[in-house]
Design an enzyme around this catalytic site. Structure first.
Site, PDB file in Angstrom:
ATOM      1  N   GLY A 195       0.780  -1.236   0.000  1.00  0.00           N
ATOM      2  CA  GLY A 195       0.000   0.000   0.000  1.00  0.00           C
ATOM      3  C   GLY A 195       0.811   1.286   0.000  1.00  0.00           C
ATOM      4  CG  ASP A 249      -1.266   1.787   3.338  1.00  0.00           C
ATOM      5  OD1 ASP A 249      -1.142   1.468   4.542  1.00  0.00           O
ATOM      6  OD2 ASP A 249      -1.771   1.029   2.499  1.00  0.00           O
ATOM      7  CG  ASP A 299      -8.525   1.405   9.064  1.00  0.00           C
ATOM      8  OD1 ASP A 299      -9.322   1.819   9.903  1.00  0.00           O
ATOM      9  OD2 ASP A 299      -8.897   0.832   8.038  1.00  0.00           O
ATOM     10  CB  THR A 347      -1.182  -3.380  10.184  1.00  0.00           C
ATOM     11  OG1 THR A 347      -2.394  -3.941   9.688  1.00  0.00           O
ATOM     12  CG2 THR A 347      -0.014  -3.788   9.308  1.00  0.00           C
ATOM     13  CE  LYS A 401      -9.899   4.293   6.217  1.00  0.00           C
ATOM     14  NZ  LYS A 401     -10.467   2.968   5.890  1.00  0.00           N
TER      15      LYS A 401
END
Ligand code: XMP
Length: 176
Positions: A44, A100, A103, A107, A131
């Site tokens: 990503g 990237d 969220d 991860t 986010k």
């Protein structure tokens, strides 16, 4: 650009370009005379990584790319695969993890934990997008390009099941 035309642009090319240059100069200031290993999480971050690297002015820079994944369709599986094979020689070096999106944070929390076992001088994290409303774990992220709403996004390296990475901007993807 077949059906991608119907996706709304959230962050345009020029805004991306400017912000990545800003991040690059901030990071260059912070690490200018120190040995830095940048660990990028693929796939990503490919566009972000290559643009960011070109915006950096750091004398002793190493670049490592780790290929891991945790997403299926538009949902985080919560499980990170591939990390067990990821290595980097970071003895007496600082590490900057580049991803990237922050969220859910699952991860990056696994990656930060893994990098910690390699015992670098320090660990910081840089993401293009955050986010805020989706965090399941709160982790330190020192450099953030843009804070975005809770929408699935594609483009500039981000994909939906392998598609739309090639878009030059960030767009909101809705599958229905
Ligand atoms: P977590 O939830 O672990 O997610 O913080 C990290 C990884 O999930 C992918 N991701 C996305 N990919 N559009 C994408 O194309 C999105 O809106 C999105 N949200 C999360 C991404 O690979 C990220 O590194």
């Amino acid at each position: 650009m077949p059906d991608a035309d119907k996706f709304a642009v959230l962050i345009g090319e020029e805004a991306l370009r400017r912000r990545v240059i800003e991040l690059g100069s901030q990071i260059s200031k912070d690490y200018q005379n120190t040995p830095l290993t940048l660990i990028a999480l693929l796939n990503g971050s490919i566009f972000f990584l290559t643009d960011l690297i070109r915006a950096l002015d750091i004398r002793d820079l190493h670049i490592e790319c780790w290929r891991i994944s945790s997403y299926c369709d538009t949902y985080s599986t919560g499980k990170v695969t591939g990390l067990e094979h990821c290595r980097a020689e970071v003895h007496q070096r600082h590490v900057l993890i580049v991803d990237d999106i922050y969220d859910t944070g699952l991860t990056l929390s696994h990656v930060q934990e893994h990098v910690r076992t390699l015992q670098p001088l320090s660990i910081k994290t840089c993401v293009l997008l955050e986010k805020k409303t989706k965090h399941q774990v709160l982790i330190p992220v020192e450099y953030v390009g843009f804070t975005i709403p809770d929408e699935f996004v594609v483009g500039y390296g981000l994909d939906y099941n392998g598609r739309y990475r090639e878009l030059p901007d960030i767009r909101i993807f809705r599958s229905n």
